[in-house]
Design a protein around this motif. Structure first.
Motif, PDB file in Angstrom:
ATOM      1  N   GLN A 141      29.985   6.318  80.917  1.00 44.81           N
ATOM      2  CA  GLN A 141      30.139   7.499  80.069  1.00 44.81           C
ATOM      3  C   GLN A 141      30.349   8.741  80.932  1.00 44.81           C
ATOM      4  O   GLN A 141      29.616   8.975  81.900  1.00 44.81           O
ATOM      5  N   LEU A 142      31.341   9.532  80.570  1.00 43.73           N
ATOM      6  CA  LEU A 142      31.578  10.829  81.213  1.00 43.73           C
ATOM      7  C   LEU A 142      31.158  11.908  80.230  1.00 43.73           C
ATOM      8  O   LEU A 142      31.796  12.092  79.191  1.00 43.73           O
ATOM      9  N   THR A 143      30.089  12.614  80.521  1.00 43.37           N
ATOM     10  CA  THR A 143      29.514  13.545  79.543  1.00 43.37           C
ATOM     11  C   THR A 143      30.290  14.855  79.443  1.00 43.37           C
ATOM     12  O   THR A 143      30.312  15.478  78.376  1.00 43.37           O
ATOM     13  N   HIS A 144      30.918  15.287  80.530  1.00 46.81           N
ATOM     14  CA  HIS A 144      31.646  16.566  80.474  1.00 46.81           C
ATOM     15  C   HIS A 144      32.726  16.614  81.538  1.00 46.81           C
ATOM     16  O   HIS A 144      32.642  15.959  82.578  1.00 46.81           O
ATOM     17  N   LEU A 145      33.756  17.413  81.245  1.00 45.70           N
ATOM     18  CA  LEU A 145      34.887  17.573  82.164  1.00 45.70           C
ATOM     19  C   LEU A 145      35.402  18.997  82.033  1.00 45.70           C
ATOM     20  O   LEU A 145      35.551  19.514  80.924  1.00 45.70           O
ATOM     21  N   THR A 146      35.676  19.648  83.162  1.00 49.48           N
ATOM     22  CA  THR A 146      36.169  21.021  83.170  1.00 49.48           C
ATOM     23  C   THR A 146      37.597  21.070  83.693  1.00 49.48           C
ATOM     24  O   THR A 146      37.896  20.514  84.753  1.00 49.48           O
ATOM     25  N   LEU A 147      38.482  21.731  82.937  1.00 47.56           N
ATOM     26  CA  LEU A 147      39.871  21.912  83.337  1.00 47.56           C
ATOM     27  C   LEU A 147      40.178  23.402  83.434  1.00 47.56           C
ATOM     28  O   LEU A 147      39.601  24.215  82.719  1.00 47.56           O
ATOM     29  N   GLN A 148      41.118  23.746  84.307  1.00 49.78           N
ATOM     30  CA  GLN A 148      41.575  25.130  84.455  1.00 49.78           C
ATOM     31  C   GLN A 148      42.884  25.312  83.698  1.00 49.78           C
ATOM     32  O   GLN A 148      43.797  24.495  83.826  1.00 49.78           O
ATOM     33  N   THR A 149      42.985  26.378  82.919  1.00 48.90           N
ATOM     34  CA  THR A 149      44.217  26.653  82.194  1.00 48.90           C
ATOM     35  C   THR A 149      45.343  26.954  83.174  1.00 48.90           C
ATOM     36  O   THR A 149      45.202  27.835  84.018  1.00 48.90           O
ATOM     37  N   PRO A 150      46.452  26.228  83.100  1.00 52.15           N
ATOM     38  CA  PRO A 150      47.578  26.499  84.013  1.00 52.15           C
ATOM     39  C   PRO A 150      48.099  27.920  83.814  1.00 52.15           C
ATOM     40  O   PRO A 150      48.151  28.433  82.693  1.00 52.15           O
ATOM     41  N   HIS A 151      48.521  28.544  84.903  1.00 50.16           N
ATOM     42  CA  HIS A 151      49.009  29.925  84.819  1.00 50.16           C
ATOM     43  C   HIS A 151      50.269  30.035  83.978  1.00 50.16           C
ATOM     44  O   HIS A 151      50.545  31.086  83.398  1.00 50.16           O
ATOM     45  N   ASN A 152      51.055  28.949  83.910  1.00 50.26           N
ATOM     46  CA  ASN A 152      52.313  28.992  83.158  1.00 50.26           C
ATOM     47  C   ASN A 152      52.180  28.403  81.761  1.00 50.26           C
ATOM     48  O   ASN A 152      53.184  28.121  81.102  1.00 50.26           O
ATOM     49  N   SER A 153      50.940  28.181  81.305  1.00 46.67           N
ATOM     50  CA  SER A 153      50.674  27.633  79.967  1.00 46.67           C
ATOM     51  C   SER A 153      51.303  26.259  79.772  1.00 46.67           C
ATOM     52  O   SER A 153      51.636  25.878  78.644  1.00 46.67           O
ATOM     53  N   SER A 154      51.449  25.502  80.843  1.00 49.92           N
ATOM     54  CA  SER A 154      52.099  24.199  80.755  1.00 49.92           C
ATOM     55  C   SER A 154      51.129  23.137  80.227  1.00 49.92           C
ATOM     56  O   SER A 154      50.101  22.853  80.841  1.00 49.92           O
TER      57      SER A 154
END
Length: 459
Positions: A141-154
């Protein structure tokens, strides 16, 4: 499930400190001071964010019980359809999600990302299950994951980031298995959902949401709504005040966020919270001569930092560095003022805008806009935000809500509200009652620039 005391205990990080270290060589102490950057002093808002994050995670799991027969059948059927490319995102009637979203919008330097990382750091990110209630249950189980918003909204960049991070944490090969150069975003989203189901993803954090550009806002927001509705993954958005309009303009996201988790984090006022914060760090002095905290120092610190926690720490650290390197070995008002002059040059225009309290000047810096939503509560108990009064918004509310908006407008016209001194509506009402042109009122109060200074410059 922790009470307030346990939450504070889990979040607190205090730097190592010994008064005997004040007798060490200056060069050593200059390095020791850097420990202050690791300090985490829980404040009331951190408790609110903790409760929001835990609540979203727990609620999101309710509909995704891996031991429930109906859910297991849904997972099996969904995976089969995705593999056969017959999966339809817009026609899902066999899964009722309990997932929702939360949003944290606040000033740069208040510690939004640091706080989320600290809270998630108290939760095991990967759990390897072997059994449950004396039954064999083999699952990672993976309880949480953090992503960064791409600068170009891709969206494609965000999707690729998802697969790569999951593989990095779990040692899997989802990226190699599912992603190809010609794979479209529409094809990636079901695959993301399938992977999220397989690993029991409890929470997806999207940081720096203000990077979304106009052309990518609607598409990205539709993406997140689908992720919540079709796959039941709760989402937490983190951004500066520049991102607030994104949620106001996208009604479906605003509807989900409101009531579930909306943290608006402005700079601290010069009141209890700020004073508690500065008192909690003040004992960590490595100058040979300890300086007691007094009202003059508190006022100066607030004046020069405007209650932004990151600046408070940086001013405290750099003031000590200056006092040690100059061999004064004491935190005086002059040392603090000199530190500001030498180290806060780039931030001076922004801090001056905050000190002025002028909304026009503050709004020139998107990261400093104060999120003050003006609401009125009628006897019906319904909260109507003033933004609903904007032209064209009436079509987005029900007839009952429209009636409440009309009541709101009538109340404003009758001036029933106790408006703040710097509220632009107060200027409007006062100017109207005195017969003074509104333009002149706004100009006198600094809301309109005087362009005479540019005359003759050739610009």
């Amino acid at each position: 499930m922790l009470d307030k005391k346990e939450i504070i205990k889990n979040l607190t990080i205090l730097p190592s400190f010994d008064e005997a270290e004040r007798d060490l060589e200056g060069g050593i102490r200059l390095h020791i001071i850097q420990r202050l950057y690791k300090l985490f002093q829980p404040l009331p808002i951190h408790i609110d964010i903790w409760n929001m994050v835990i609540s979203l995670m727990y609620q999101g799991y309710i509909a995704r019980n891996p031991l429930d027969k109906n859910y297991k059948r849904f997972i099996h059927d969904t995976g089969k359809q995705i593999i056969n490319r017959t999966y339809d995102l817009n026609n899902r009637t066999d899964f009722r999600t309990t997932a929702s979203s939360g949003v944290i919008i606040g000033f740069s330097g208040m510690g939004k990302t640091t706080t989320i990382n600290r809270i998630l750091g108290c939760i095991p990110q990967v759990i390897a299950h072997n059994s449950y209630q004396n039954h064999h249950f083999n699952h990672i189980q993976l309880t949480h994951l953090t992503l960064q918003t791409p600068h170009n909204s891709s969206l494609k960049a965000l999707s690729l980031q998802f697969f790569m991070k999951v593989d990095e944490i779990l040692g899997t090969n989802n990226y190699k298995k599912y992603v190809s150069r010609n794979l479209s975003v529409d094809a990636m989203l079901p695959l993301m959902g399938m992977v999220a189901h397989n690993i029991g993803l409890g929470l997806l954090v999207i940081d720096e949401i203000q990077h979304l550009q106009n052309r990518g806002v609607n598409q990205m927001m539709n993406y997140f709504v689908t992720l919540m509705n079709s796959f039941g993954v709760p989402v937490v958005f983190i951004g500066t005040p520049a991102s607030y309009s994104l949620f106001q303009n996208e009604f479906r996201i605003a509807r989900r966020v409101t009531g579930n988790g909306e943290i608006l984090w402005n700079n601290m006022d010069n009141r209890d919270t700020f004073r508690f914060f500065i008192q909690s760090i003040w004992k960590y002095q490595w100058n040979r001569n300890f300086t007691s905290l007094n009202e003059e120092i508190i006022q100066l610190f607030y004046e020069e930092t405007q209650g932004i926690s990151d600046l408070v720490i940086k001013l405290f650290v750099n003031a000590q560095r200056l006092s040690i390197s100059s061999e004064r070995e004491e935190l005086t008002l002059d040392v603090i003022k000199k530190t500001v002059k030498e180290n806060f040059k780039l931030m001076k225009p922004m801090l001056d805008a905050l000190r002025s309290g002028n909304p026009y000047r503050i709004n020139q810096y998107e990261d400093l806009r104060k999120n003050e939503v003006f609401k009125v509560k009628e006897q019906s108990g319904l909260d109507i935000e003033s933004k609903l009064i904007r032209k064209g918004e009436e079509s987005k509310v029900s007839p009952q809500d429209a009636l409440e908006v009309q009541r709101f407008q009538r109340a404003v016209n009758k001036k029933k509200f106790n408006l703040a001194v710097d509220d632009i509506r107060r200027s409007f009402f006062e100017g109207k009652s005195k017969g003074v042109p509104i333009y002149q009122i706004l100009k006198d109060e600094g809301f309109i620039d005087d362009m005479n200074m540019w005359e003759g410059t050739g610009i």
